[in-house]
Write an enzyme that holds these catalytic residues in place. Sequence first.
Site, PDB file in Angstrom:
ATOM      1  N   ASP A 149       0.854  -1.182   0.000  1.00 53.00           N
ATOM      2  CA  ASP A 149       0.000   0.000   0.000  1.00 53.00           C
ATOM      3  C   ASP A 149       0.891   1.235   0.000  1.00 53.00           C
ATOM      4  O   ASP A 149       1.789   1.357   0.833  1.00 53.00           O
ATOM      5  CB  ASP A 149      -0.875  -0.031   1.266  1.00 53.00           C
ATOM      6  CG  ASP A 149      -1.875   1.100   1.308  1.00 53.00           C
ATOM      7  OD1 ASP A 149      -2.273   1.589   0.229  1.00 53.00           O
ATOM      8  OD2 ASP A 149      -2.245   1.511   2.429  1.00 53.00           O
TER       9      ASP A 149
ATOM     10  N   ASP B  70      -3.551   2.576  -5.620  1.00 53.90           N
ATOM     11  CA  ASP B  70      -2.269   2.598  -4.909  1.00 53.90           C
ATOM     12  C   ASP B  70      -2.033   1.396  -4.015  1.00 53.90           C
ATOM     13  O   ASP B  70      -1.183   1.432  -3.135  1.00 53.90           O
ATOM     14  CB  ASP B  70      -2.148   3.882  -4.082  1.00 53.90           C
ATOM     15  CG  ASP B  70      -2.955   3.814  -2.805  1.00 53.90           C
ATOM     16  OD1 ASP B  70      -4.081   3.275  -2.845  1.00 53.90           O
ATOM     17  OD2 ASP B  70      -2.483   4.296  -1.772  1.00 53.90           O
ATOM     18  N   GLU B  71      -2.747   0.305  -4.227  1.00 55.09           N
ATOM     19  CA  GLU B  71      -2.478  -0.878  -3.403  1.00 55.09           C
ATOM     20  C   GLU B  71      -2.762  -2.149  -4.200  1.00 55.09           C
ATOM     21  O   GLU B  71      -3.539  -2.143  -5.151  1.00 55.09           O
ATOM     22  CB  GLU B  71      -3.302  -0.874  -2.109  1.00 55.09           C
ATOM     23  CG  GLU B  71      -4.782  -0.817  -2.329  1.00 55.09           C
ATOM     24  CD  GLU B  71      -5.575  -0.819  -1.022  1.00 55.09           C
ATOM     25  OE1 GLU B  71      -5.265  -1.607  -0.133  1.00 55.09           O
ATOM     26  OE2 GLU B  71      -6.521  -0.029  -0.942  1.00 55.09           O
TER      27      GLU B  71
HETATM   28 MG   LIG Z   1      -2.551   3.914   0.369  1.00 57.71          MG
END
Ligand SMILES: [Mg+2]
Length: 387
Positions: free
Chosen positions: A43, A136-137
């Site tokens: 993450d 974003d992960e």
């Molecule tokens: Mg994040």
Amino acid sequence: MTTLCRDCASLATAPAGGRCAACRSPRLMSHPEIETLSLAHIDCDAFYASVEKRDHPELLDRPVIVGGGTRGVVLACCYVARLSGVRSAMPMFKARHACPDAVVIAPDMTKYRTVGRQVHELMRQATPLVQPLSIDEAFLDLAGAAEGPPARTLALLARQIEREIGVTVSIGLSYNKFLAKIASDLDKPRGFAAIGRAEALDFLGPRSVSLIWGVGAALQRKLAQDGIGTIAELRAHPERALVARYGTIGRRLARFSRGEDDRAVEPDQPTKSISAETTFTHDIAPYEALAEELRPLCDSVAHRLQRANKAATGVTLKLKTSDFQVLSRSRKLADPTQRAEILYRAVLPLLRAEADGTAYRLIGIGADRLAEAVLADPPDLFARPTE
Ligand SMILES: [Mg+2]
């Protein structure tokens, strides 16, 4: 217990004075199961705000909030802003009140999506089994993806993302998705936390049932009415009873409470190419020396092809000169392959044409136009005389 240096990625058994013996970094990570855990959740830290800080270095030490606009809430806030109590999803007026000197930046989603794709692309170089959960992960399955412990591959990946893209990530490592996702949140930012099989039950026991994926506010209330607040309390009930009372989610409640989650990492897109590259400590010009550097890269690509159940129908050679000019040369293969030796032999003529005395700082090989593995390496290939 094996210790991993998160800066130089060296592995040691007994770190001296809490620092890496090789590079003196204090950023060590140790865990009894570090050699075997292979499911990761990665993450990015305060992603939108980190991208803005990257692009505006003068804001590095300032509290930065990405938000405003029509929704009027905080979309992301950096760790400096968090010190003042700013949180994601907080209404902007509250955030400005909590942190009056914050720099507020309007979101640039196109930019964040581009950076997110770059992050996912680096992840796919570490393993084809990448399942993005959001911009974003992602989950990564690294079992057998590379030489050495997956934890080491992950440390190298985190370093590469920092150096090449300019944002930091936090890594959670475990043996399934449920625990990997929890782990990535334990040590933010720039974190690396692991939850092993031996500790999973003790770790989960005292924690809230809300940690379980799918347990929202309504179900949490219902469980609380039944006297179930922690995961240990949930564990006291047999699966059948939980299904009878809460429906199909009862099965998940029972399994997750025991640290069991058999969901596989499912890549969101067909793998288009698999590549590996290496940057030299000193530039290299001679053909023979460059060819030697390609061998382990071909081994790595072949290994990952086999793991992804894919076969290459083309190869690409990538070279970067000492003044950072990148060139790539491709060719089609006679038959789809998963074999390192065939990739190697196919890429050598491409290298021969470019090894004209130019000094290179990087070499790479890509397996392209991937086909299903069943088509790979027809048996007559090896009976055929060499061309
Ligand atoms: Mg994040």
